[in-house]
Design an enzyme around this catalytic site. Structure first.
Site, PDB file in Angstrom:
ATOM      1  N   CYS A  77     -38.091   9.526 -10.785  1.00 37.55           N
ATOM      2  CA  CYS A  77     -38.325  10.941 -11.102  1.00 37.55           C
ATOM      3  C   CYS A  77     -39.228  11.616 -10.063  1.00 37.55           C
ATOM      4  O   CYS A  77     -39.381  12.834 -10.083  1.00 37.55           O
ATOM      5  CB  CYS A  77     -38.925  11.078 -12.495  1.00 37.55           C
ATOM      6  SG  CYS A  77     -37.763  10.569 -13.771  1.00 37.55           S
ATOM      7  N   ASN A 113     -34.484  15.917 -19.004  1.00 34.00           N
ATOM      8  CA  ASN A 113     -34.987  15.266 -17.789  1.00 34.00           C
ATOM      9  C   ASN A 113     -33.808  14.945 -16.863  1.00 34.00           C
ATOM     10  O   ASN A 113     -33.024  14.042 -17.140  1.00 34.00           O
ATOM     11  CB  ASN A 113     -35.735  13.992 -18.191  1.00 34.00           C
ATOM     12  CG  ASN A 113     -36.327  13.258 -17.003  1.00 34.00           C
ATOM     13  OD1 ASN A 113     -36.027  13.581 -15.860  1.00 34.00           O
ATOM     14  ND2 ASN A 113     -37.159  12.274 -17.270  1.00 34.00           N
ATOM     15  N   HIS A 153     -42.640  17.617 -12.855  1.00 33.27           N
ATOM     16  CA  HIS A 153     -41.435  16.918 -13.299  1.00 33.27           C
ATOM     17  C   HIS A 153     -41.269  17.191 -14.798  1.00 33.27           C
ATOM     18  O   HIS A 153     -42.241  17.134 -15.556  1.00 33.27           O
ATOM     19  CB  HIS A 153     -41.587  15.424 -13.032  1.00 33.27           C
ATOM     20  CG  HIS A 153     -40.521  14.601 -13.673  1.00 33.27           C
ATOM     21  ND1 HIS A 153     -39.185  14.876 -13.496  1.00 33.27           N
ATOM     22  CD2 HIS A 153     -40.595  13.526 -14.506  1.00 33.27           C
ATOM     23  CE1 HIS A 153     -38.478  13.996 -14.194  1.00 33.27           C
ATOM     24  NE2 HIS A 153     -39.305  13.170 -14.814  1.00 33.27           N
TER      25      HIS A 153
HETATM   26  N1  COA Z   1     -35.038  10.469 -33.088  1.00 35.49           N
HETATM   27  C1  COA Z   1     -35.756  10.118 -34.160  1.00 35.49           C
HETATM   28  N2  COA Z   1     -36.689   9.145 -34.141  1.00 35.49           N
HETATM   29  C2  COA Z   1     -36.901   8.519 -32.988  1.00 35.49           C
HETATM   30  C3  COA Z   1     -36.190   8.831 -31.806  1.00 35.49           C
HETATM   31  C4  COA Z   1     -35.210   9.848 -31.906  1.00 35.49           C
HETATM   32  N3  COA Z   1     -34.466  10.225 -30.843  1.00 35.49           N
HETATM   33  N4  COA Z   1     -36.604   8.040 -30.820  1.00 35.49           N
HETATM   34  C5  COA Z   1     -37.559   7.256 -31.325  1.00 35.49           C
HETATM   35  N5  COA Z   1     -37.742   7.534 -32.632  1.00 35.49           N
HETATM   36  C6  COA Z   1     -38.669   6.924 -33.574  1.00 35.49           C
HETATM   37  C7  COA Z   1     -39.143   5.558 -33.119  1.00 35.49           C
HETATM   38  O1  COA Z   1     -38.224   4.564 -33.500  1.00 35.49           O
HETATM   39  C8  COA Z   1     -40.464   5.437 -33.847  1.00 35.49           C
HETATM   40  O2  COA Z   1     -40.230   5.034 -35.174  1.00 35.49           O
HETATM   41  P1  COA Z   1     -41.216   3.979 -35.893  1.00 35.49           P
HETATM   42  O3  COA Z   1     -42.552   4.653 -35.893  1.00 35.49           O
HETATM   43  O4  COA Z   1     -40.580   3.827 -37.217  1.00 35.49           O
HETATM   44  O5  COA Z   1     -41.178   2.756 -35.029  1.00 35.49           O
HETATM   45  C9  COA Z   1     -41.009   6.871 -33.871  1.00 35.49           C
HETATM   46  O6  COA Z   1     -39.854   7.718 -33.647  1.00 35.49           O
HETATM   47  C10 COA Z   1     -42.045   7.143 -32.815  1.00 35.49           C
HETATM   48  O7  COA Z   1     -41.607   6.582 -31.603  1.00 35.49           O
HETATM   49  P2  COA Z   1     -42.428   6.700 -30.269  1.00 35.49           P
HETATM   50  O8  COA Z   1     -41.708   5.989 -29.175  1.00 35.49           O
HETATM   51  O9  COA Z   1     -43.854   6.356 -30.507  1.00 35.49           O
HETATM   52  O10 COA Z   1     -42.345   8.282 -30.045  1.00 35.49           O
HETATM   53  P3  COA Z   1     -43.044   9.138 -28.971  1.00 35.49           P
HETATM   54  O11 COA Z   1     -43.801  10.222 -29.601  1.00 35.49           O
HETATM   55  O12 COA Z   1     -43.735   8.304 -27.922  1.00 35.49           O
HETATM   56  O13 COA Z   1     -41.797   9.828 -28.243  1.00 35.49           O
HETATM   57  C11 COA Z   1     -40.545   9.604 -26.211  1.00 35.49           C
HETATM   58  C12 COA Z   1     -40.828   9.020 -27.591  1.00 35.49           C
HETATM   59  C13 COA Z   1     -39.557   8.704 -25.486  1.00 35.49           C
HETATM   60  C14 COA Z   1     -39.951  10.984 -26.395  1.00 35.49           C
HETATM   61  C15 COA Z   1     -41.869   9.707 -25.418  1.00 35.49           C
HETATM   62  O14 COA Z   1     -42.564   8.499 -25.471  1.00 35.49           O
HETATM   63  C16 COA Z   1     -41.650  10.080 -23.981  1.00 35.49           C
HETATM   64  O15 COA Z   1     -41.206  11.163 -23.672  1.00 35.49           O
HETATM   65  N6  COA Z   1     -42.047   9.223 -23.049  1.00 35.49           N
HETATM   66  C17 COA Z   1     -41.887   9.485 -21.657  1.00 35.49           C
HETATM   67  C18 COA Z   1     -40.544   9.034 -21.268  1.00 35.49           C
HETATM   68  C19 COA Z   1     -39.994   9.705 -20.063  1.00 35.49           C
HETATM   69  O16 COA Z   1     -40.101  10.876 -19.876  1.00 35.49           O
HETATM   70  N7  COA Z   1     -39.339   8.939 -19.217  1.00 35.49           N
HETATM   71  C20 COA Z   1     -38.620   9.426 -18.114  1.00 35.49           C
HETATM   72  C21 COA Z   1     -39.257   9.256 -16.805  1.00 35.49           C
HETATM   73  S1  COA Z   1     -40.759  10.053 -16.565  1.00 35.49           S
END
Ligand code: COA
Length: 329
Positions: A112, A283, A253
């Site tokens: 990214c 993204n 980003h």
């Molecule tokens: N819809 C509903 N629930 C979802 C979900 C979705 N699409 N994806 C994950 N969950 C659930 C998980 O299973 C988890 O459930 P649990 O608590 O029962 O285990 C809960 O939601 C929280 O998950 P978590 O991973 O802690 O959520 P989060 O707030 O960290 O958000 C991302 C997840 C991926 C959106 C976030 O971590 C993120 O944006 N990270 C950066 C990733 C990124 O941008 N990568 C690209 C390169 S920079």
């Protein structure tokens, strides 16, 4: 010799994949996606079109705008994590489709942060006096590497391309001012596509185990992204004797609205100083920064002399920030 951005453009596919569409595909909701990521929809390229298709469209837009012939290009750099093929480079296919007869080119893999890496690289060829016209493109067809049964990843990414033309500065006092770039490979397993390369060559097993899809540990990436982008941007400002008040725009980003908000808060930037379009595209990996820059330019948000910081974080982990003074009227 200084390098300046003299043209900017982008391309996104017409097809929209909305949160409501994703509700039909995986166990998720518009409410969850909106509050956790800020994304409402993303664009998806047709199955039979590759990353180079979008790269060519973005570059063509600039050449037409500037009335520059593709023959005048000296170098094409494509930042991408989703090349058309491993051999040859996506740049080769873009060169051919643009009919750019007098250039060389290569792909750059920086996740990214690819576009920031590529812009810093292209700048060197202009500053050295070796090249006059360098096309720097960020393009990714993320939909080709997503598992649309995995709600952790498929809701985040989309397809798109953005590009800039770099040329020598006529006045000498504007352009790409400075950058700080980092790479820490100890984080590589937190965001990667395991198979398909020489580490895990393609086999029935890798396909069965879905190892050709992007995998990530979202929480870990989130934490490092906020710290990485905020720290490096802050150091870049200090190094250049600038404060948050001097910065017209941060173009970060676009990975997650909460990441962007946290970075802006750490840098003490007001909401109007931050360019955000994640709601419309998700993204798009290497494309997010030039795509956001191009849209802001189309809305006439920048004026010559504005200080702008680009900042990225992603797979690697690779991250960095680039400071530039806007030039285009
Ligand atoms: N819809 C509903 N629930 C979802 C979900 C979705 N699409 N994806 C994950 N969950 C659930 C998980 O299973 C988890 O459930 P649990 O608590 O029962 O285990 C809960 O939601 C929280 O998950 P978590 O991973 O802690 O959520 P989060 O707030 O960290 O958000 C991302 C997840 C991926 C959106 C976030 O971590 C993120 O944006 N990270 C950066 C990733 C990124 O941008 N990568 C690209 C390169 S920079």
């Amino acid at each position: 010799m200084r390098a300046v951005i003299t043209g900017v453009g982008h391309f996104v596919p017409d097809r929209k994949l909305t949160n409501e569409d994703l509700e039909q595909m995986v166990d998720t909701s518009d409410e969850w996606i909106t509050t956790r990521t800020g994304i409402k929809e993303r664009r998806i390229l047709e199955k039979d079109k590759p990353t180079s298709y979008m790269a060519v469209e973005a570059a063509k837009g600039i050449l037409e705008q500037k009335n520059v012939s593709a023959d005048e290009l000296d170098l094409i750099i494509i930042a991408t994590s989703t090349p058309d093929t491993y051999i040859p480079s996506t740049a080769a296919r873009v060169q051919n489709k643009l009919d750019a007869g007098n250039c060389w080119g290569f792909d750059l893999s920086g996740g990214c942060t690819g576009f920031v890496y590529a812009l810093a690289t292209g700048t060197q060829f202009v500053e050295s006096g070796r090249h006059q016209k360098v096309m720097v493109i960020g393009a990714d067809k993320m939909s080709a590497f997503l598992n649309y049964e995995d709600r952790n990843t498929c809701i985040i990414f989309g397809d798109g391309a953005g590009a800039v033309l770099l040329e020598p500065s006529e006045t000498g006092d504007t352009g790409i001012e400075d950058f700080i770039l980092h790479l820490d490979g100890s984080g590589y397993e937190h965001l990667y596509t395991p198979a398909g390369g020489s580490l895990w060559p393609t086999s029935y097993e890798t396909v069965e185990k879905k190892m050709h899809y992007i995998q990530q540990d979202g929480r870990t990436v989130f934490k490092h992204a906020v710290k990485g982008m905020a720290d490096v941007s802050s150091r870049l400002m200090k190094k250049n004797n600038l404060t948050n008040k001097d910065i017209k725009f941060l173009i970060p980003h676009q990975a997650n609205l909460r990441i962007i908000d946290a970075v802006a808060k750490k840098l003490d930037l007001a909401p109007e100083q931050v360019i955000i379009n994640i709601q419309d595209y998700g993204n798009t990996t290497s494309a997010t920064i030039p795509l956001a820059m191009s849209e802001a330019y189309q809305k006439r948000m920048m004026t010559p002399g504005d200080w702008i910081i680009l900042t990225g974080f992603g797979a690697g982990f690779a991250w960095g920030s680039l400071l530039l003074k806007w030039t285009i009227d």
